[in-house]
Structures are given as structure tokens and as C-alpha cells.
Design a protein around this motif. Structure first.
Motif, PDB file in Angstrom:
ATOM      1  N   SER A   1       0.865  -1.176   0.000  1.00  0.00           N
ATOM      2  CA  SER A   1       0.000   0.000   0.000  1.00  0.00           C
ATOM      3  C   SER A   1       0.899   1.223   0.000  1.00  0.00           C
ATOM      4  N   ILE A   2       0.569   2.182  -0.831  1.00  0.00           N
ATOM      5  CA  ILE A   2       1.309   3.439  -0.903  1.00  0.00           C
ATOM      6  C   ILE A   2       0.548   4.440  -0.050  1.00  0.00           C
ATOM      7  N   LEU A   3       1.185   4.908   0.999  1.00  0.00           N
ATOM      8  CA  LEU A   3       0.552   5.829   1.932  1.00  0.00           C
ATOM      9  C   LEU A   3       1.127   7.222   1.751  1.00  0.00           C
ATOM     10  N   ILE A   4       0.255   8.187   1.605  1.00  0.00           N
ATOM     11  CA  ILE A   4       0.656   9.594   1.534  1.00  0.00           C
ATOM     12  C   ILE A   4       0.308  10.214   2.884  1.00  0.00           C
ATOM     13  N   GLY A   5       1.286  10.845   3.490  1.00  0.00           N
ATOM     14  CA  GLY A   5       1.062  11.492   4.768  1.00  0.00           C
ATOM     15  C   GLY A   5       1.305  12.983   4.676  1.00  0.00           C
ATOM     16  N   GLU A   6       0.411  13.749   5.276  1.00  0.00           N
ATOM     17  CA  GLU A   6       0.617  15.185   5.385  1.00  0.00           C
ATOM     18  C   GLU A   6       1.407  15.432   6.668  1.00  0.00           C
ATOM     19  N   VAL A   7       2.557  16.069   6.550  1.00  0.00           N
ATOM     20  CA  VAL A   7       3.410  16.319   7.712  1.00  0.00           C
ATOM     21  C   VAL A   7       2.750  17.404   8.560  1.00  0.00           C
ATOM     22  N   VAL A   8       2.457  17.047   9.832  1.00  0.00           N
ATOM     23  CA  VAL A   8       1.807  17.981  10.753  1.00  0.00           C
ATOM     24  C   VAL A   8       2.717  18.330  11.929  1.00  0.00           C
ATOM     25  N   GLY A   9       3.862  17.680  12.022  1.00  0.00           N
ATOM     26  CA  GLY A   9       4.831  17.972  13.071  1.00  0.00           C
ATOM     27  C   GLY A   9       6.159  17.333  12.716  1.00  0.00           C
ATOM     28  N   LEU A  10       7.239  17.847  13.296  1.00  0.00           N
ATOM     29  CA  LEU A  10       8.550  17.265  13.020  1.00  0.00           C
ATOM     30  C   LEU A  10       9.512  17.585  14.148  1.00  0.00           C
ATOM     31  N   GLY A  11      10.582  16.829  14.182  1.00  0.00           N
ATOM     32  CA  GLY A  11      11.668  17.060  15.127  1.00  0.00           C
ATOM     33  C   GLY A  11      12.978  16.836  14.414  1.00  0.00           C
ATOM     34  N   THR A  12      13.942  17.709  14.666  1.00  0.00           N
ATOM     35  CA  THR A  12      15.257  17.589  14.043  1.00  0.00           C
ATOM     36  C   THR A  12      16.315  17.510  15.133  1.00  0.00           C
ATOM     37  N   PRO A  13      17.500  17.005  14.789  1.00  0.00           N
ATOM     38  CA  PRO A  13      18.524  16.791  15.812  1.00  0.00           C
ATOM     39  C   PRO A  13      19.122  18.099  16.341  1.00  0.00           C
ATOM     40  N   THR A  14      19.533  18.025  17.592  1.00  0.00           N
ATOM     41  CA  THR A  14      20.249  19.165  18.167  1.00  0.00           C
ATOM     42  C   THR A  14      21.751  18.978  18.018  1.00  0.00           C
ATOM     43  N   ALA A  15      22.196  17.752  17.777  1.00  0.00           N
ATOM     44  CA  ALA A  15      23.618  17.459  17.565  1.00  0.00           C
ATOM     45  C   ALA A  15      23.754  16.668  16.269  1.00  0.00           C
ATOM     46  N   GLU A  16      24.918  16.782  15.624  1.00  0.00           N
ATOM     47  CA  GLU A  16      25.148  16.061  14.379  1.00  0.00           C
ATOM     48  C   GLU A  16      25.366  14.577  14.673  1.00  0.00           C
ATOM     49  N   GLU A  17      24.661  13.741  13.942  1.00  0.00           N
ATOM     50  CA  GLU A  17      24.775  12.288  14.065  1.00  0.00           C
ATOM     51  C   GLU A  17      24.918  11.701  12.667  1.00  0.00           C
ATOM     52  N   ASN A  18      25.489  10.519  12.585  1.00  0.00           N
ATOM     53  CA  ASN A  18      25.573   9.820  11.308  1.00  0.00           C
ATOM     54  C   ASN A  18      24.284   9.056  11.066  1.00  0.00           C
ATOM     55  N   PRO A  19      23.689   9.222   9.869  1.00  0.00           N
ATOM     56  CA  PRO A  19      22.470   8.476   9.560  1.00  0.00           C
ATOM     57  C   PRO A  19      22.797   7.023   9.235  1.00  0.00           C
ATOM     58  N   LEU A  20      21.815   6.179   9.426  1.00  0.00           N
ATOM     59  CA  LEU A  20      21.910   4.784   9.022  1.00  0.00           C
ATOM     60  C   LEU A  20      21.411   4.693   7.589  1.00  0.00           C
ATOM     61  N   ILE A  21      22.168   4.021   6.722  1.00  0.00           N
ATOM     62  CA  ILE A  21      21.742   3.831   5.343  1.00  0.00           C
ATOM     63  C   ILE A  21      21.711   2.341   5.019  1.00  0.00           C
ATOM     64  N   PHE A  22      20.995   2.014   3.945  1.00  0.00           N
ATOM     65  CA  PHE A  22      20.853   0.643   3.484  1.00  0.00           C
ATOM     66  C   PHE A  22      21.350   0.581   2.055  1.00  0.00           C
ATOM     67  N   PHE A  23      22.315  -0.332   1.799  1.00  0.00           N
ATOM     68  CA  PHE A  23      22.893  -0.462   0.471  1.00  0.00           C
ATOM     69  C   PHE A  23      23.287  -1.917   0.252  1.00  0.00           C
ATOM     70  N   GLN A  24      22.865  -2.498  -0.849  1.00  0.00           N
ATOM     71  CA  GLN A  24      23.160  -3.879  -1.224  1.00  0.00           C
ATOM     72  C   GLN A  24      22.847  -4.859  -0.099  1.00  0.00           C
ATOM     73  N   GLY A  25      21.694  -4.685   0.515  1.00  0.00           N
ATOM     74  CA  GLY A  25      21.225  -5.630   1.518  1.00  0.00           C
ATOM     75  C   GLY A  25      21.876  -5.513   2.879  1.00  0.00           C
ATOM     76  N   ALA A  26      22.622  -4.441   3.121  1.00  0.00           N
ATOM     77  CA  ALA A  26      23.312  -4.292   4.405  1.00  0.00           C
ATOM     78  C   ALA A  26      23.109  -2.884   4.968  1.00  0.00           C
ATOM     79  N   MET A  27      23.083  -2.804   6.299  1.00  0.00           N
ATOM     80  CA  MET A  27      23.053  -1.511   6.975  1.00  0.00           C
ATOM     81  C   MET A  27      24.467  -0.957   6.945  1.00  0.00           C
ATOM     82  N   ARG A  28      24.575   0.323   6.643  1.00  0.00           N
ATOM     83  CA  ARG A  28      25.889   0.958   6.536  1.00  0.00           C
ATOM     84  C   ARG A  28      25.816   2.368   7.083  1.00  0.00           C
ATOM     85  N   GLU A  29      26.984   3.041   7.088  1.00  0.00           N
ATOM     86  CA  GLU A  29      27.002   4.454   7.449  1.00  0.00           C
ATOM     87  C   GLU A  29      27.691   5.231   6.350  1.00  0.00           C
TER      88      GLU A  29
END
Length: 185
Positions: free
Chosen positions: A147-175
Motif C-alpha cells: 500500500s502506498i501511503l501519503i502522509g501530510e506532515v503535521v509535526g517534526l523534530g530535528t537533531p540538536t547534535a550532528e549524528e551519522n544516519p543509518l543507510i541501506f545499500f546492497q542488503g546491508a546496513m551501513r554508514e
């Protein structure tokens, strides 16, 4: 440059032959070459809460603020989102790889096992997420086995400190590459 029909010779009958069906595993492998962020989608009313790991997320529009996520038709989160009429997209940090795996299987973790809090609208938000988007369910479309869900953003939170995001590439979690060449200054 992509080849055009002028670049690719065909016989007169090739265009009449239906294309071969795409093997699902081959499609999954090919799509694995597209690096994506890792999110956990959460929803619920405090009585029935659930979450699932998703990398099929995209921003759709800034005005109005819309995002898109895809959930498998058999996902136990889908009826929870429908009942709650909303969901939260939690962007994960590299430190949260275990959280991503905990919510990725058919028998996923329970939200009461993960630090979380309630948004203004009452939806569960992962407390240690890099950032989050709280969404009101705006539309749902048939997407084959998802199912393709469309959401209207009604609130958000962003980081106060820089962090490395988690990414997914070729079937593995990476940074992301942390070398100076990998960052813009």
C-alpha cells in the motif's frame, strides 16, 4: 547517456513479443544498488502501537508538506496506521542499527521495548531517532503487494547534535563515509 531506439537495432518482430516478466529477486537485487536512508514507521493509539523498518520513503511535496511510505499488504502496521489515521517516520542513526533489525522481521519488536514518547497528536515517536516526521494519513493507493501511503506532515523534530544516519545499500546496513572528502565544509 541512455540508449535510444535508434541506438538499439531490433528485428521487425521483436517489438511484437511481450516483454519477459521481471523476477522479483532480480528486481530486489537491482534496487539494492540504490542507497536509501533507514526509517522505522510507528503508529498507534497507546493501546495498540506498532512499528516496522522501511526504506521506501520519499518526500513528495513541500506545499502542501507531503511524504510517501510503502507498507506490505501483510504488514501488521498497516491496520494500525489505518485505525490511527496517521504515522511517524523516524529517521535512524548509525547507533540504531539494532533497532532497525528489531523492527524488520515478521515478528517485530514491541514499542514498549524501545525508548519512545508521544507526539502532540498522540503517535509514538522513537526518542533516539535522528529526526522524525509526524504525519496525518492523507491518501492510500494500491501498489501491488504494497500500500502506498501519503502522509501530510503535521509535526517534526530535528537533531540538536550532528549524528551519522543509518543507510541501506546492497542488503546491508551501513554508514556514510566519514572521511573529510565525504563531507562538504
Amino acid at each position: 547517456m541512455l540508449p535510444t531506439s535508434q541506438d538499439t537495432p531490433t528485428t521487425s518482430m521483436e517489438h511484437l513479443r511481450p516483454p519477459e516478466p521481471i523476477d522479483g529477486r532480480a528486481l530486489r537485487t537491482a534496487c539494492g544498488y540504490f542507497a536509501t536512508g533507514v526509517t522505522v514507521i510507528t503508529s498507534g493509539d497507546g493501546v495498540e502501537d506498532a512499528g516496522t523498518t522501511v526504506n521506501s520513503f520519499t518526500s513528495v511535496s513541500l506545499d502542501p508538506p507531503l511524504v510517501l511510505v510503502c507498507l506490505h499488504e501483510k504488514s501488521r502496521l498497516l491496520p494500525v496506521v489505518r485505525d490511527a489515521r496517521g504515522f511517524v517516520v523516524n529517521f535512524l542513526t548509525k547507533r540504531q542499527e539494532s533497532v532497525a533489525w528489531a523492527f524488520s522481521g515478521r515478528q517485530t519488536a514491541r514499542l514498549d521495548e524501545i525508548p519512545h514518547h508521544r507526539s502532540v497528536q498522540g503517535l509514538p515517536v522513537l526518542s533516539e531517532a535522528l529526526a522524525h516526521l509526524e504525519c496525518r494519513l492523507s491518501a492510500e493507493y494500491d501498489g501491488g503487494d504494497h500500500s502506498i501511503l501519503i502522509g501530510e506532515v503535521v509535526g517534526l523534530g530535528t537533531p540538536t547534535a550532528e549524528e551519522n544516519p543509518l543507510i541501506f545499500f546492497q542488503g546491508a546496513m551501513r554508514e556514510l563515509d566519514e572521511s573529510p572528502a565525504g563531507r562538504r565544509g
